[in-house]
Design an enzyme around this catalytic site. Structure first.
Site, short mmCIF file in Angstrom:
data_model
loop_
_atom_site.label_atom_id
_atom_site.label_comp_id
_atom_site.label_asym_id
_atom_site.label_seq_id
_atom_site.Cartn_x
_atom_site.Cartn_y
_atom_site.Cartn_z
N SER A 63 68.50 38.84 74.01
CA SER A 63 69.09 39.77 74.96
C SER A 63 69.59 39.06 76.22
O SER A 63 70.47 38.21 76.12
CB SER A 63 68.10 40.89 75.27
OG SER A 63 68.77 41.96 75.87
N ASP A 90 72.12 48.09 67.43
CA ASP A 90 71.69 47.82 68.81
C ASP A 90 72.41 48.76 69.78
O ASP A 90 73.63 48.70 69.92
CB ASP A 90 72.00 46.36 69.14
CG ASP A 90 71.41 45.89 70.46
OD1 ASP A 90 71.15 46.73 71.34
OD2 ASP A 90 71.23 44.67 70.61
N HIS A 93 67.85 46.67 68.92
CA HIS A 93 67.74 45.66 69.97
C HIS A 93 66.39 44.94 69.94
O HIS A 93 66.31 43.78 70.34
CB HIS A 93 67.95 46.33 71.34
CG HIS A 93 68.13 45.36 72.45
ND1 HIS A 93 69.24 44.52 72.53
CD2 HIS A 93 67.38 45.08 73.54
CE1 HIS A 93 69.14 43.77 73.62
NE2 HIS A 93 68.02 44.08 74.25
O1 9J6 Z 1 67.05 43.41 76.78
C1 9J6 Z 1 67.80 42.80 77.58
O2 9J6 Z 1 67.55 41.69 78.06
C2 9J6 Z 1 69.07 43.46 78.06
C3 9J6 Z 1 68.77 44.81 78.55
C4 9J6 Z 1 69.92 45.26 79.38
C5 9J6 Z 1 69.43 46.37 80.21
C6 9J6 Z 1 70.32 46.62 81.35
O3 9J6 Z 1 71.30 47.27 81.22
O4 9J6 Z 1 69.91 46.04 82.51
C7 9J6 Z 1 70.63 46.35 83.65
C8 9J6 Z 1 69.82 45.94 84.79
#
Ligand code: 9J6
Length: 290
Positions: free
Chosen positions: A161, A207, A239
């Site tokens: 991620s 995801d 995810h």
């Molecule tokens: O799981 C991840 O590292 C990405 C998650 C993204 C969540 C998001 O939109 O964070 C904005 C602060």
């Protein structure tokens, strides 16, 4: 004149003995002579899907400091075959290291030194995660308990991620990495045309946190056409699929690391031609790898 003849004759004998010697050496296992980085027996589908590879591994905690939040160092116990490549792995937003720790022994038992990192802050964004992946590699090579087991010229980065976004940023900055594997990568922006490191992006078909049309797919499409690259989407994968042991994530990660960190072409068979794998909804890439 006679003296010089004798010396020349003596040198010829020494040279001949040396040739015989090297002839004997090349009669040793051909695989080792051909590729000094090759580790472990010839792979099979079963060996890349297995929970553990051929090396027994140790796992030691790493304290916070050295530019990243600590984590767990995983390394093969065997020191008889020379050094190993090293891989730093970063988790995602709000994710503790424990969620990706499974990758440590899974990869290390195949013949890599692996550091699954905790981030300095759980809310660090991808750029900070890139800093920390690179700091972790430096720590592994220079200070870690496994430093003598590592070939510092063969380093790789992985992450989940935002850690996958960090993986893409780390490879954009550091062109001498041997392999990059962003998993369900998330980032803002997404031009990774500057990457020179062989990159395997693993995404999840289902995801909804880092939807592939907004993240993994355009990131992949931005990679340079001539790069060794591949894009694998886990069928039905969400995810958080990589937060539990996942055979699809593992087998292609092992193959990519082996192929590009160890230059081990025995693993090319699992990557090229592009696998028709029912556990993947999309698999693309360029082949053969060069
Ligand atoms: O799981 C991840 O590292 C990405 C998650 C993204 C969540 C998001 O939109 O964070 C904005 C602060």
């Amino acid at each position: 004149m006679l003296k010089w003849r004798r010396i020349t004759a003596a040198m010829a004998i020494v040279g001949t003995l040396a040739l015989i010697g090297s002839g004997l050496a090349s009669a040793a296992p051909a695989t080792y002579a051909d590729n000094p980085y090759e580790r472990g027996p010839a792979p099979t589908i079963a060996s890349i899907e297995a929970e553990r590879g051929p090396f027994a591994v140790s796992e030691v905690p790493v304290p916070r400091g050295n530019g990243f939040g600590g984590g767990t160092l995983h390394f093969p116990n065997d020191t008889s075959q020379g050094t190993f490549g090293a891989v730093a792995v970063a988790p995602g937003f709000l994710e503790p290291e424990i969620l990706l720790r499974w990758l440590g022994p899974r990869l290390a038992s195949q013949g890599f030194v692996v550091l699954t990192i905790e981030t300095n802050s759980p809310i660090d964004f991808p750029a900070a995660r890139a800093d920390q992946l690179l700091a972790a590699l430096t720590f592994m090579v220079e200070k870690s308990q496994a430093k003598d087991r590592i070939d510092g010229s063969r380093l790789a980065v992985m992450g989940i991620s935002m850690g996958g976004g960090g993986t893409l940023e780390a490879a954009t900055r550091k062109h001498d990495l041997e392999a990059a594997i962003p998993i369900v990568p998330w980032n803002l922006g997404g031009d990774y045309s500057g990457i020179r490191t062989p990159t395997l992006i693993i995404a999840g078909e289902g995801d909804i946190i880092a939807p592939t049309p907004l993240h993994a797919r355009p990131f992949y499409d931005s990679l340079s056409p001539g790069l060794n690259k591949a894009y694998a989407e886990v069928a039905g994968g969400g995810h958080f699929a990589p937060a539990l042991p996942n055979v699809t994530v593992a087998k292609y990660s092992i193959s990519w690391l082996k192929r590009f960190v160890d230059n081990d072409t025995r693993y090319e068979q699992f990557l090229c031609p592009i696998p028709k794998d029912p556990k993947t909804s999309v698999f693309e890439g360029n082949c053969p790898h060069t």
